[in-house]
Scaffold this active site. Structure first.
Site, short mmCIF file in Angstrom:
data_model
loop_
_atom_site.label_atom_id
_atom_site.label_comp_id
_atom_site.label_asym_id
_atom_site.label_seq_id
_atom_site.Cartn_x
_atom_site.Cartn_y
_atom_site.Cartn_z
N TRP A 102 -0.70 -10.12 -9.77
CA TRP A 102 0.27 -10.13 -8.67
C TRP A 102 0.33 -11.51 -7.98
O TRP A 102 1.42 -12.00 -7.68
CB TRP A 102 -0.03 -9.03 -7.65
CG TRP A 102 0.26 -7.67 -8.22
CD1 TRP A 102 -0.64 -6.68 -8.45
CD2 TRP A 102 1.53 -7.16 -8.66
NE1 TRP A 102 -0.01 -5.59 -9.01
CE2 TRP A 102 1.31 -5.86 -9.14
CE3 TRP A 102 2.83 -7.69 -8.70
CZ2 TRP A 102 2.34 -5.05 -9.66
CZ3 TRP A 102 3.86 -6.89 -9.21
CH2 TRP A 102 3.61 -5.60 -9.67
N ASP A 172 -0.81 -10.72 0.40
CA ASP A 172 -0.15 -9.54 -0.19
C ASP A 172 -1.14 -8.38 -0.09
O ASP A 172 -2.07 -8.28 -0.88
CB ASP A 172 0.21 -9.83 -1.65
CG ASP A 172 0.78 -8.60 -2.36
OD1 ASP A 172 0.84 -7.52 -1.75
OD2 ASP A 172 1.15 -8.73 -3.55
N LYS A 196 1.78 2.31 -2.38
CA LYS A 196 0.39 2.40 -2.80
C LYS A 196 -0.42 3.25 -1.81
O LYS A 196 -1.04 4.22 -2.19
CB LYS A 196 -0.25 1.01 -2.90
CG LYS A 196 0.55 0.03 -3.78
CD LYS A 196 0.39 0.30 -5.27
CE LYS A 196 1.46 -0.33 -6.14
NZ LYS A 196 1.49 -1.77 -6.19
#
Ligand SMILES: *Cc1c(COP(=O)(O)O)cnc(C)c1O
Length: 361
Positions: A102, A172, A196
């Site tokens: 990511w 993030d 999530k």
């Protein structure tokens, strides 16, 4: 019958939260309509957004000089939105730590809107241990330092907030936000896609220190403008009201669990149990350096990869455990154990893993 869903995202929500939504799905707050149908210009939705924002501020202890906005773009839209909002133009510098897929994607995308410097990377060791702090090549004039505290796919995490002096830290937190309490004031900006650990997909939460966003790039689309969105209380365009509503129910549920400190205790206990078992059993292994292991996404391999399919099939058929397959980049298994995964789910997984060793070990 509900299963134990170890999916990384979209991920399990507490049954209680889904039932709360079900109860008031047909008619919400005496409006005579569903929250799925109501106008985002109604006073009820304005109130809802203000209330849900308040719940996050209270659970996370967000200081006064930060703004929280609800965005309907995917989490990865922030890869571009961050340099667009924090840097005056694409000639400005930004530092990135690459510790998994990511943060790598974020750095690649940011190259269109910033001079990106990879300050450190763990690609060399396949993201099994974090780069040593002494080896980071930080630039004094970087607009920010970007990193991903919890790499959802690789199962590697920063278990403390890095010390970086005055440069604003941008994080993030897609698979991390709401998993434990932390000091917001250590960050310039943090964001999380909801799917999530917070709500269904279709919502990203951005928390940013207000003084950092008065230098926006001229090319920034209005729908990506943090300050504009905040001015309009996240109601500039037609939002996914349902996702914000679900995030509110999730905050209420977290309060009932005792808040973030209480849920963090459960989360760490779940992860420790699972790693302890993996470490003591030769049949399973986790290759991440112990101090850099994620307490949220537990990645593990079987001794023999050829047993993967059978492991997954049996987990489902004999124990109702699903979505354990690891990401295609990493292979093996991954158990995502967000807030909504009860400790019994982790116990059931460990029991199953033991059974599987008895048969195949
Ligand atoms: C899932 C995830 C994303 C991407 O989410 P999208 O909403 O699909 O863009 C980004 N960062 C992290 C850490 C993630 O876990």
């Amino acid at each position: 019958m509900r299963v134990y869903n170890f999916g990384a995202g979209p991920a399990a929500l507490p049954e209680e939260v889904i039932r709360n939504a079900q109860q008031e799905l047909l008619e919400w707050q005496d409006t005579g309509m569903s929250v799925l149908e109501i106008s985002h210009r109604s006073s009820q939705v304005k109130d809802l957004f203000a209330q849900v924002e308040g719940k996050f501020c209270s659970l996370l202890s967000i200081p006064e000089n930060y703004q929280l906005t609800f965005h309907m773009a995917p989490a990865r839209a922030q890869f571009a939105m961050i340099p667009m909002n924090l840097l005056a133009n694409a000639q400005q510098k930004a530092d990135y730590l690459v510790t998994g897929i990511w943060s790598k994607m974020a750095a690649d995308e940011a190259k269109k809107y910033a001079q990106v410097n990879i300050a450190a990377s763990s690609e060399d060791n396949n993201h099994t241990s974090l780069p040593e702090r002494n080896d980071w090549q930080l630039q004094a004039d970087a607009g920010y330092l970007y990193y991903t505290p919890n790499e959802t796919v690789n199962g590697i995490a920063f278990n403390t907030i890095p010390e970086v002096g005055d440069v604003p830290l941008v994080a993030d937190m897609t698979s991390y936000l709401m998993a434990e309490p932390f000091d917001i004031s250590r960050f310039g900006l943090m964001y999380a896609g909801a799917q999530k650990n917070i709500a269904p997909a279709g919502l990203t939460i951005v928390i940013v220190r207000e003084d950092l966003i008065n230098n926006i790039q001229a090319i920034t689309p209005k729908v990506f403008d943090y300050a504009l969105l905040d001015e309009q209380n996240s109601l500039y365009y037609t939002p996914n009201v349902f996702a914000v509503y679900m995030a509110g129910l999730m905050c209420d549920w977290l309060e009932r669990q005792g808040g973030l400190a209480a849920i963090a205790e459960v989360n760490h206990r779940k992860a420790n149990k699972l790693y302890d078992y993996i470490d003591q059993e030769d049949f399973y292994r986790n290759q991440i350096k112990p101090s850099d292991r994620s307490f949220i996404n537990v990645v593990f391999q079987l001794a023999d990869d050829k047993l993967n399919d059978e492991f997954i099939a049996q987990a489902k058929s004999t124990a109702n455990l699903v979505s354990l397959k690891g990401h295609r980049f990493v292979g093996g298994m991954r158990a995502s154990i967000y807030n909504a995964m009860p400790e019994e789910g982790v116990d059931a997984l460990i029991d199953f893993m033991r059974q599987f060793v008895k048969q195949h070990g």
